[in-house]
Design an enzyme around this catalytic site. Structure first.
Site, PDB file in Angstrom:
ATOM      1  N   ILE A 159      45.872  18.849   8.220  1.00  0.00           N
ATOM      2  CA  ILE A 159      47.030  19.568   7.755  1.00  0.00           C
ATOM      3  C   ILE A 159      47.594  19.725   5.931  1.00  0.00           C
ATOM      4  O   ILE A 159      48.045  21.001   5.085  1.00  0.00           O
ATOM      5  CB  ILE A 159      49.103  18.511   8.155  1.00  0.00           C
ATOM      6  N   ALA A 241      53.254  12.227   6.023  1.00  0.00           N
ATOM      7  CA  ALA A 241      52.584  11.823   6.667  1.00  0.00           C
ATOM      8  C   ALA A 241      53.176  10.717   7.748  1.00  0.00           C
ATOM      9  O   ALA A 241      54.071  10.969   8.484  1.00  0.00           O
ATOM     10  CB  ALA A 241      51.454  11.229   5.635  1.00  0.00           C
ATOM     11  N   ARG A 242      53.407   9.818   7.058  1.00  0.00           N
ATOM     12  CA  ARG A 242      53.934   8.697   7.480  1.00  0.00           C
ATOM     13  C   ARG A 242      54.608   7.552   7.030  1.00  0.00           C
ATOM     14  O   ARG A 242      54.156   7.336   5.448  1.00  0.00           O
ATOM     15  CB  ARG A 242      52.612   7.491   8.105  1.00  0.00           C
ATOM     16  N   GLU A 271      61.295   3.470   9.903  1.00  0.00           N
ATOM     17  CA  GLU A 271      62.070   4.788  10.406  1.00  0.00           C
ATOM     18  C   GLU A 271      62.948   3.749  11.856  1.00  0.00           C
ATOM     19  O   GLU A 271      61.649   3.451  12.513  1.00  0.00           O
ATOM     20  CB  GLU A 271      61.109   5.729  10.638  1.00  0.00           C
ATOM     21  N   HIS A 289      62.530  13.163   9.674  1.00  0.00           N
ATOM     22  CA  HIS A 289      61.202  13.214  10.350  1.00  0.00           C
ATOM     23  C   HIS A 289      61.266  14.991  11.315  1.00  0.00           C
ATOM     24  O   HIS A 289      60.815  15.172  12.497  1.00  0.00           O
ATOM     25  CB  HIS A 289      60.713  12.455  11.683  1.00  0.00           C
ATOM     26  N   GLY A 291      58.569  17.126  10.713  1.00  0.00           N
ATOM     27  CA  GLY A 291      57.222  17.892  10.605  1.00  0.00           C
ATOM     28  C   GLY A 291      56.704  18.626  11.157  1.00  0.00           C
ATOM     29  O   GLY A 291      56.482  19.781  11.172  1.00  0.00           O
TER      30      GLY A 291
END
Length: 323
Positions: A159, A241-242, A271, A289, A291
């Site tokens: 990514i 990412a996270r 989250e 979220h 993505g």
């Protein structure tokens, strides 16, 4: 012949659900509610395969269920930090994920956040919707130029490389990165990307810092108060990412005090809960979220999960083995 029973914890694109039903005895989550820990345990007790998503917390406690019928966890998503992989492995559970297919969609989202926060697009849209806009004027809602600026990448996997390609070739950005497992010098050069010796150098030199590292115990709160203070006063943080890679409390303080100029976030530390202060700040763009949220990508993710299931029950090696 009896078909393996599989439990799908959330609704998937209908094309994927139809293909699953052709090969397996599928139990769907018809109302698309988040599974509780008890529901996850029941699935592991009664099905041959569990097909979870990032919202399903497969902890050691959940995975300790008795009796355990399930043999494979075919995760819908590339990230698997919601699964206690060590506990799954100890129970003899195979675990797979869905890499590759969401690269471009997530890279597009990173660039969307970068552009939105730099040009104050979220703030501007709220301005128009609230009917506060009184017309064009030379000093109204000035943002930050993107073209030619320096983008720093934390991690240089698939990514991140896709983001580098968009940033360098599309916007003429200078790109630097740090990754313990970097691409070849030839590949980095083709992306216009320069490796640097440390994470600290990425934070110090960049106008935009974009996060592309996995969530592990080692990367938890990788972006902390100390590293945020290394950033330029006019710099922006982008995270697709996270969420737990960022200390959200430290980020809020940095945004409030002007340590950095802004942030674009698609993921959050707890989250789906979002730190309340983030919701009140104008210099932050917040996405739920998204993505990988294109129809094409989500279908491809489901098909990749299905491929891993088919391989497993055919007694063949998994394409995307995590454990």
């Amino acid at each position: 012949m009896t078909r393996p029973v599989v439990v799908v914890t959330r609704r998937w694109p209908e094309e994927v659900e139809a293909d699953l039903a052709a090969d397996f005895d599928v139990r769907l989550n018809r109302d698309d509610h988040p599974f509780s820990a008890d529901e996850l345990k029941e699935a592991l007790r009664t099905a041959d395969a569990l097909l979870p998503t990032v919202s399903d917390k497969l902890t050691a406690d959940v995975l300790s269920v008795e009796p355990l019928r399930a043999k494979i966890i075919a995760n819908f998503g590339v990230g698997f930090n919601h699964i206690d992989v060590s506990a799954a492995k100890a129970r003899g559970l195979a675990v797979s994920n869905t890499p590759d297919v969401l690269t471009d969609a997530t890279a597009d989202t990173a660039m969307t956040l970068l552009l939105m926060v730099a040009r104050r697009a979220g703030e501007g849209e709220r301005h128009v919707r609230s009917k506060a806009w009184t017309g064009w004027r030379p000093t109204h809602m000035l943002g930050t130029h993107v073209t030619g600026k320096t983008l720093g990448l934390v991690g240089m996997g698939r990514i991140a490389r896709a983001v580098a390609r968009r940033a360098h070739h599309g916007f003429g950005m200078k790109v630097s990165f740090h990754d313990p497992y970097p691409p070849s010098p030839q590949e980095a050069a083709a992306l216009g990307a320069e490796p640097v010796e440390s994470l600290e150098e990425v934070f110090t030199r960049s106008d935009f810092v974009s996060l592309h590292c996995p969530a592990t115990p080692e990367t938890r709160h990788l972006v902390n108060a100390e590293r945020l203070r290394l950033m330029k006063k006019g710099a922006f943080l982008i995270n697709t990412a996270r969420g737990d890679v960022v200390d959200e409390a430290a980020l809020v303080e940095a945004l409030k005090s002007g340590v950095i100029a802004g942030a674009g976030l698609d993921v959050f530390e707890k989250e789906p809960s979002v730190t309340e202060d983030l919701l009140t700040l104008e210099n932050v763009v917040l996405l739920p979220h998204l993505g990988s949220a294109t129809r094409e990508t989500r279908i491809a993710m489901g098909m990749r999960s299905l491929e891993n299931l088919r391989l497993y029950f055919a007694g063949k090696p998994l394409r995307d083995k995590v454990a």
